[in-house]
Enzyme design. Structure first.
Site, PDB file in Angstrom:
ATOM      1  N   ASP A 184      12.924  -2.646  13.071  1.00 48.26           N
ATOM      2  CA  ASP A 184      13.654  -3.522  12.046  1.00 48.26           C
ATOM      3  C   ASP A 184      15.030  -2.991  11.988  1.00 48.26           C
ATOM      4  OD1 ASP A 184      12.574  -5.144   9.135  1.00 48.26           O
ATOM      5  OD2 ASP A 184      14.481  -4.207   9.240  1.00 48.26           O
TER       6      ASP A 184
ATOM      7  N   ILE B 144      17.266  -6.438  17.018  1.00 51.89           N
ATOM      8  CA  ILE B 144      16.782  -7.508  18.048  1.00 51.89           C
ATOM      9  C   ILE B 144      17.859  -7.998  18.837  1.00 51.89           C
ATOM     10  CG2 ILE B 144      14.390  -7.851  16.971  1.00 51.89           C
ATOM     11  CD1 ILE B 144      15.487 -10.544  16.098  1.00 51.89           C
TER      12      ILE B 144
ATOM     13  N   GLU C  17      17.353 -13.582   9.583  1.00 52.04           N
ATOM     14  CA  GLU C  17      18.193 -13.919   8.467  1.00 52.04           C
ATOM     15  C   GLU C  17      17.535 -15.051   8.046  1.00 52.04           C
ATOM     16  OE1 GLU C  17      20.601 -12.351   7.324  1.00 52.04           O
ATOM     17  OE2 GLU C  17      21.005 -10.919   8.813  1.00 52.04           O
TER      18      GLU C  17
ATOM     19  N   ASP D 239       8.678 -24.046   7.645  1.00 42.72           N
ATOM     20  CA  ASP D 239       8.460 -25.628   7.735  1.00 42.72           C
ATOM     21  C   ASP D 239       9.903 -26.315   7.647  1.00 42.72           C
ATOM     22  OD1 ASP D 239       9.388 -24.917   5.115  1.00 42.72           O
ATOM     23  OD2 ASP D 239       7.441 -25.813   4.025  1.00 42.72           O
ATOM     24  N   GLU D 240      11.113 -25.396   7.353  1.00 43.36           N
ATOM     25  CA  GLU D 240      12.358 -25.965   7.039  1.00 43.36           C
ATOM     26  C   GLU D 240      13.011 -26.683   8.503  1.00 43.36           C
ATOM     27  OE1 GLU D 240      15.110 -24.111   5.126  1.00 43.36           O
ATOM     28  OE2 GLU D 240      13.717 -23.216   3.349  1.00 43.36           O
TER      29      GLU D 240
ATOM     30  N   TYR E 212      20.644 -22.035   8.339  1.00 39.15           N
ATOM     31  CA  TYR E 212      19.228 -21.407   8.472  1.00 39.15           C
ATOM     32  C   TYR E 212      18.193 -22.051   9.365  1.00 39.15           C
ATOM     33  CZ  TYR E 212      14.594 -19.642   7.370  1.00 39.15           C
ATOM     34  OH  TYR E 212      13.225 -19.173   7.316  1.00 39.15           O
TER      35      TYR E 212
ATOM     36  N   LYS F  73      15.968 -14.871  -3.447  1.00 34.69           N
ATOM     37  CA  LYS F  73      15.216 -16.090  -3.530  1.00 34.69           C
ATOM     38  C   LYS F  73      14.855 -16.497  -5.018  1.00 34.69           C
ATOM     39  CE  LYS F  73      15.338 -15.727   0.868  1.00 34.69           C
ATOM     40  NZ  LYS F  73      14.616 -14.679   1.838  1.00 34.69           N
ATOM     41  N   LEU F  74      14.377 -17.885  -4.995  1.00 35.07           N
ATOM     42  CA  LEU F  74      14.344 -18.197  -6.466  1.00 35.07           C
ATOM     43  C   LEU F  74      13.520 -17.501  -7.436  1.00 35.07           C
ATOM     44  CD1 LEU F  74      14.916 -20.679  -8.569  1.00 35.07           C
ATOM     45  CD2 LEU F  74      12.943 -21.711  -7.591  1.00 35.07           C
TER      46      LEU F  74
ATOM     47  N   TYR G 100      19.714 -25.126  -9.180  1.00 34.18           N
ATOM     48  CA  TYR G 100      20.705 -25.735  -8.478  1.00 34.18           C
ATOM     49  C   TYR G 100      20.326 -27.427  -8.811  1.00 34.18           C
ATOM     50  CZ  TYR G 100      21.112 -21.642  -5.402  1.00 34.18           C
ATOM     51  OH  TYR G 100      21.510 -20.409  -5.086  1.00 34.18           O
TER      52      TYR G 100
ATOM     53  N   ASN H 204      11.288 -27.683  -8.931  1.00 31.35           N
ATOM     54  CA  ASN H 204      11.808 -26.353  -9.259  1.00 31.35           C
ATOM     55  C   ASN H 204      11.774 -26.054 -10.605  1.00 31.35           C
ATOM     56  OD1 ASN H 204      12.301 -25.841  -6.566  1.00 31.35           O
ATOM     57  ND2 ASN H 204      14.249 -26.325  -6.488  1.00 31.35           N
TER      58      ASN H 204
HETATM   59  P1  NAD Z   1      13.379 -11.148   4.967  1.00 29.48           P
HETATM   60  O1  NAD Z   1      14.872 -11.707   4.771  1.00 29.48           O
HETATM   61  O2  NAD Z   1      12.599 -10.502   3.543  1.00 29.48           O
HETATM   62  O3  NAD Z   1      13.281 -10.006   6.059  1.00 29.48           O
HETATM   63  C1  NAD Z   1      13.594 -10.063   7.117  1.00 29.48           C
HETATM   64  C2  NAD Z   1      13.524  -8.824   7.586  1.00 29.48           C
HETATM   65  O4  NAD Z   1      14.244  -8.849   9.272  1.00 29.48           O
HETATM   66  C3  NAD Z   1      14.172  -7.633   7.259  1.00 29.48           C
HETATM   67  O5  NAD Z   1      13.550  -6.354   7.008  1.00 29.48           O
HETATM   68  C4  NAD Z   1      15.573  -7.408   8.124  1.00 29.48           C
HETATM   69  O6  NAD Z   1      15.984  -6.056   8.091  1.00 29.48           O
HETATM   70  C5  NAD Z   1      14.929  -7.689   9.339  1.00 29.48           C
HETATM   71  N1  NAD Z   1      16.171  -8.100  10.427  1.00 29.48           N
HETATM   72  C6  NAD Z   1      16.910  -8.945   9.929  1.00 29.48           C
HETATM   73  N2  NAD Z   1      18.100  -9.070  10.922  1.00 29.48           N
HETATM   74  C7  NAD Z   1      17.265  -8.177  11.923  1.00 29.48           C
HETATM   75  C8  NAD Z   1      17.686  -7.771  13.421  1.00 29.48           C
HETATM   76  N3  NAD Z   1      19.075  -8.223  13.880  1.00 29.48           N
HETATM   77  N4  NAD Z   1      16.954  -7.117  14.060  1.00 29.48           N
HETATM   78  C9  NAD Z   1      15.712  -6.289  13.437  1.00 29.48           C
HETATM   79  N5  NAD Z   1      15.484  -6.526  12.426  1.00 29.48           N
HETATM   80  C10 NAD Z   1      16.199  -7.382  11.638  1.00 29.48           C
HETATM   81  O7  NAD Z   1      12.524 -12.158   5.524  1.00 29.48           O
HETATM   82  P2  NAD Z   1      11.328 -12.707   5.045  1.00 29.48           P
HETATM   83  O8  NAD Z   1      11.073 -13.973   3.972  1.00 29.48           O
HETATM   84  O9  NAD Z   1      10.143 -11.797   4.980  1.00 29.48           O
HETATM   85  O10 NAD Z   1      10.846 -13.946   6.314  1.00 29.48           O
HETATM   86  C11 NAD Z   1      10.230 -13.368   7.400  1.00 29.48           C
HETATM   87  C12 NAD Z   1      10.139 -14.507   8.599  1.00 29.48           C
HETATM   88  O11 NAD Z   1       9.477 -15.347   7.892  1.00 29.48           O
HETATM   89  C13 NAD Z   1      11.353 -15.178   8.847  1.00 29.48           C
HETATM   90  O12 NAD Z   1      11.422 -15.317  10.354  1.00 29.48           O
HETATM   91  C14 NAD Z   1      11.504 -16.381   8.300  1.00 29.48           C
HETATM   92  O13 NAD Z   1      12.302 -17.288   9.031  1.00 29.48           O
HETATM   93  C15 NAD Z   1       9.958 -16.659   8.025  1.00 29.48           C
HETATM   94  N6  NAD Z   1       9.640 -17.451   6.998  1.00 29.48           N
HETATM   95  C16 NAD Z   1       9.901 -17.117   5.818  1.00 29.48           C
HETATM   96  C17 NAD Z   1       9.552 -17.742   4.767  1.00 29.48           C
HETATM   97  C18 NAD Z   1       9.685 -17.450   3.113  1.00 29.48           C
HETATM   98  O14 NAD Z   1       9.424 -18.064   2.421  1.00 29.48           O
HETATM   99  N7  NAD Z   1      10.247 -15.998   2.825  1.00 29.48           N
HETATM  100  C19 NAD Z   1       8.614 -18.851   4.880  1.00 29.48           C
HETATM  101  C20 NAD Z   1       8.364 -19.131   6.248  1.00 29.48           C
HETATM  102  C21 NAD Z   1       8.748 -18.413   7.142  1.00 29.48           C
HETATM  103  O1  DAU Z   2      10.225 -23.308   3.353  1.00 32.47           O
HETATM  104  C1  DAU Z   2      10.324 -21.957   3.770  1.00 32.47           C
HETATM  105  C2  DAU Z   2      11.578 -21.293   3.454  1.00 32.47           C
HETATM  106  O2  DAU Z   2      11.486 -20.902   2.117  1.00 32.47           O
HETATM  107  C3  DAU Z   2      11.703 -20.143   4.031  1.00 32.47           C
HETATM  108  O3  DAU Z   2      11.882 -20.501   5.536  1.00 32.47           O
HETATM  109  C4  DAU Z   2      13.169 -19.423   3.933  1.00 32.47           C
HETATM  110  O4  DAU Z   2      13.112 -18.141   4.425  1.00 32.47           O
HETATM  111  C5  DAU Z   2      12.890 -19.216   2.379  1.00 32.47           C
HETATM  112  O5  DAU Z   2      14.190 -18.631   1.665  1.00 32.47           O
HETATM  113  C6  DAU Z   2      12.604 -20.431   1.629  1.00 32.47           C
HETATM  114  O6  DAU Z   2      13.670 -21.264   1.564  1.00 32.47           O
HETATM  115  P1  DAU Z   2      14.258 -21.996   0.043  1.00 32.47           P
HETATM  116  O7  DAU Z   2      15.887 -22.250   0.552  1.00 32.47           O
HETATM  117  O8  DAU Z   2      13.346 -23.094  -0.127  1.00 32.47           O
HETATM  118  O9  DAU Z   2      13.932 -20.824  -0.887  1.00 32.47           O
HETATM  119  P2  DAU Z   2      14.849 -20.288  -2.093  1.00 32.47           P
HETATM  120  O10 DAU Z   2      14.002 -19.434  -3.031  1.00 32.47           O
HETATM  121  O11 DAU Z   2      16.176 -20.055  -1.805  1.00 32.47           O
HETATM  122  O12 DAU Z   2      14.890 -21.616  -3.002  1.00 32.47           O
HETATM  123  C7  DAU Z   2      13.737 -22.212  -3.716  1.00 32.47           C
HETATM  124  C8  DAU Z   2      14.429 -23.486  -4.343  1.00 32.47           C
HETATM  125  O13 DAU Z   2      14.918 -23.302  -5.252  1.00 32.47           O
HETATM  126  C9  DAU Z   2      15.214 -24.307  -3.771  1.00 32.47           C
HETATM  127  O14 DAU Z   2      15.123 -25.738  -3.674  1.00 32.47           O
HETATM  128  C10 DAU Z   2      16.642 -23.968  -4.003  1.00 32.47           C
HETATM  129  C11 DAU Z   2      16.429 -23.642  -5.488  1.00 32.47           C
HETATM  130  N1  DAU Z   2      17.209 -22.493  -5.849  1.00 32.47           N
HETATM  131  C12 DAU Z   2      17.260 -21.418  -5.380  1.00 32.47           C
HETATM  132  C13 DAU Z   2      17.832 -20.095  -6.034  1.00 32.47           C
HETATM  133  C14 DAU Z   2      18.073 -19.023  -5.152  1.00 32.47           C
HETATM  134  C15 DAU Z   2      17.637 -22.918  -7.259  1.00 32.47           C
HETATM  135  O15 DAU Z   2      17.482 -23.689  -8.002  1.00 32.47           O
HETATM  136  N2  DAU Z   2      18.437 -21.455  -7.850  1.00 32.47           N
HETATM  137  C16 DAU Z   2      18.640 -20.434  -7.111  1.00 32.47           C
HETATM  138  O16 DAU Z   2      19.320 -19.522  -7.607  1.00 32.47           O
END
Ligand code: NAD
Ligand code: DAU
Length: 352
Positions: free
Chosen positions: A35, A62, A86, A133-134, A157, A196-197, A214, A256
């Site tokens: 990481d 990476i 990211e 799923d995005e 993204y 995140k939300l 939002y 939301n």
């Molecule tokens: P996160 O942002 O919490 O963590 C990302 C991690 O990747 C961090 O530890 C960061 O330091 C590391 N990282 C970033 N750039 C890097 C680089 N260049 N080299 C090495 N490490 C690096 O993300 P998350 O929410 O845990 O998501 C993890 C994975 O799951 C992602 O690929 C994301 O697209 C996917 N995903 C997330 C969600 C969600 O709801 N959070 C849903 C579906 C899929």
């Molecule tokens: O669907 C999977 C994705 O879910 C992952 O791939 C992404 O990494 C993860 O960040 C998440 O994406 P979203 O954009 O859906 O998540 P977020 O928590 O940013 O937002 C959830 C919803 O809430 C979205 O409709 C935007 C809204 N929102 C978000 C924030 C941060 C708000 O209304 N207010 C906010 O301050």
């Protein structure tokens, strides 16, 4: 069975849950967590496993081919579970190119390292790509994303994640690299960065700050308990068919605004505030550019073929999540010091 597994992004939200699960459940696996420790990576997430004999941390980016090559030479990996990315849509709107670099180039560098280091023997190897799923775009009021849904990403993204998925499939078809991809819906739970939300809203409610929603809060997301995502990754890693894609989701759609109201009710109860107090903090703000309306996953394939289903009801998971954030003030304090303040200012104060 012995295996050396590279997990990328293991210090992030989902990655830390996956590392914890694999290190504790599979003592014969050596788990190497690589990481870069960006703003989203935090080794505090891994306190429980840092002293285990089958766990190693390597600070590695990476997008740096030489570093990745050195790791392959040092550990002779049998498998890669790739989560480093990211991950925040709003940040991708502010700075799209860093998403192209990490998510597309970074994935390409990892795939290429596998191609080179596994070229004499692909059998028994696996590149597991964790995606979102995005990539499928935005649904209207009806329907679900299946594994056959056409890709239609709409944010920097999601398009960078779509690009990485395409690269993974290209390495499968062109070089015969053994790969598997999963596309998951929105995760929630402990250790999620408060951009995140859900964690952002919990933190703001606790501090009596406005809770930014939002647009009109009409957008719909399909929420899954992060531990259930980690369990699904375990199922797919061990039983998934090479070259296949599996959708992972909670069958749990929430508008939301309804989710935020539920969260406010829980917070009033936990903080012993009068009913309705936290809801007064809800503040409608300028919508996200290109805001996808609705995501909903059809996870039937994963259920039918591999027997996975979510284990935790949303209301229960959300309560546990709130408890975790209230009990882990120090964690929240550490991750929101410094750069977080500037991000919050740019995202919520300047754009009001
Ligand atoms: P996160 O942002 O919490 O963590 C990302 C991690 O990747 C961090 O530890 C960061 O330091 C590391 N990282 C970033 N750039 C890097 C680089 N260049 N080299 C090495 N490490 C690096 O993300 P998350 O929410 O845990 O998501 C993890 C994975 O799951 C992602 O690929 C994301 O697209 C996917 N995903 C997330 C969600 C969600 O709801 N959070 C849903 C579906 C899929
Ligand atoms: O669907 C999977 C994705 O879910 C992952 O791939 C992404 O990494 C993860 O960040 C998440 O994406 P979203 O954009 O859906 O998540 P977020 O928590 O940013 O937002 C959830 C919803 O809430 C979205 O409709 C935007 C809204 N929102 C978000 C924030 C941060 C708000 O209304 N207010 C906010 O301050």
């Amino acid at each position: 069975m012995k295996k050396n597994i590279l997990i990328t992004g293991g210090a992030g939200f989902i990655g830390s849950h996956v590392v914890r699960l694999f290190v504790t459940k599979y003592p014969t696996y050596k788990i190497v967590n690589a990481d870069a420790l960006t703003y989203a990576g935090n080794l505090e997430n891994l306190n429980e496993v840092e002293d285990k004999g089958n766990y190693v941390f390597e600070k590695a980016d990476i997008t740096d081919g030489q570093t990745i090559d050195d790791l392959f030479l040092k550990y002779h990996f049998d498998a890669v579970i790739h989560l480093a990315a990211e991950s925040h849509v709003d940040r991708s709107i502010m700075d799209p190119l860093s998403f192209v670099k990490t998510n597309v180039l970074g994935t390409g560098i990892l795939l290429n390292a596998c191609r080179v280091h596994w070229k004499d023997r692909m059998e028994g190897k696996l590149f597991y790509h964790v995606s979102t799923d995005e990539v499928y775009g935005s649904l209207g009021k009806e329907g679900f994303f299946t594994e056959e849904t056409r890709y239609d990403p709409r944010s920097p993204y999601s398009s960078s994640k779509a690009g990485s998925d395409h690269l993974v499939r290209a390495y499968f078809h062109t070089y015969g690299l053994p790969v598997v991809i999963s596309n998951c819906s929105n995760n929630y739970g402990s250790h999620q960065f408060p951009e995140k939300l859900i964690p952002l809203a919990i933190r703001n409610i606790k501090n009596n700050k406005p809770v930014p929603v939002y647009g009109k809060g009409e957008n719909i997301r399909d929420w899954l308990w992060v531990n259930d995502h980690a369990r699904a990754i375990d199922f797919i890693f061990h039983q998934g068919k090479k070259g296949e894609t599996y959708n992972i989701g909670g069958f749990n759609e929430w508008k939301n605004i309804d989710l935020i109201h539920l969260l406010c009710e829980i917070m009033d109860r936990k903080l012993k505030r009068e009913k309705g107090t936290s809801a007064k903090l809800i503040t409608f703000v300028t919508d996200r550019a290109g805001h996808d309306l609705r995501y909903a996953i059809d996870a039937a394939k994963l259920n039918k073929e591999l027997g996975w289903k979510p284990s935790v009801r949303f209301e229960e998971g959300l309560e546990k999540t709130v408890d975790w954030y209230l009990e882990n003030e120090a964690w929240l304090g550490h991750v929101t010091s410094g750069a977080y303040q500037q991000y919050y200012e740019d995202q919520y104060v300047k754009r009001k």
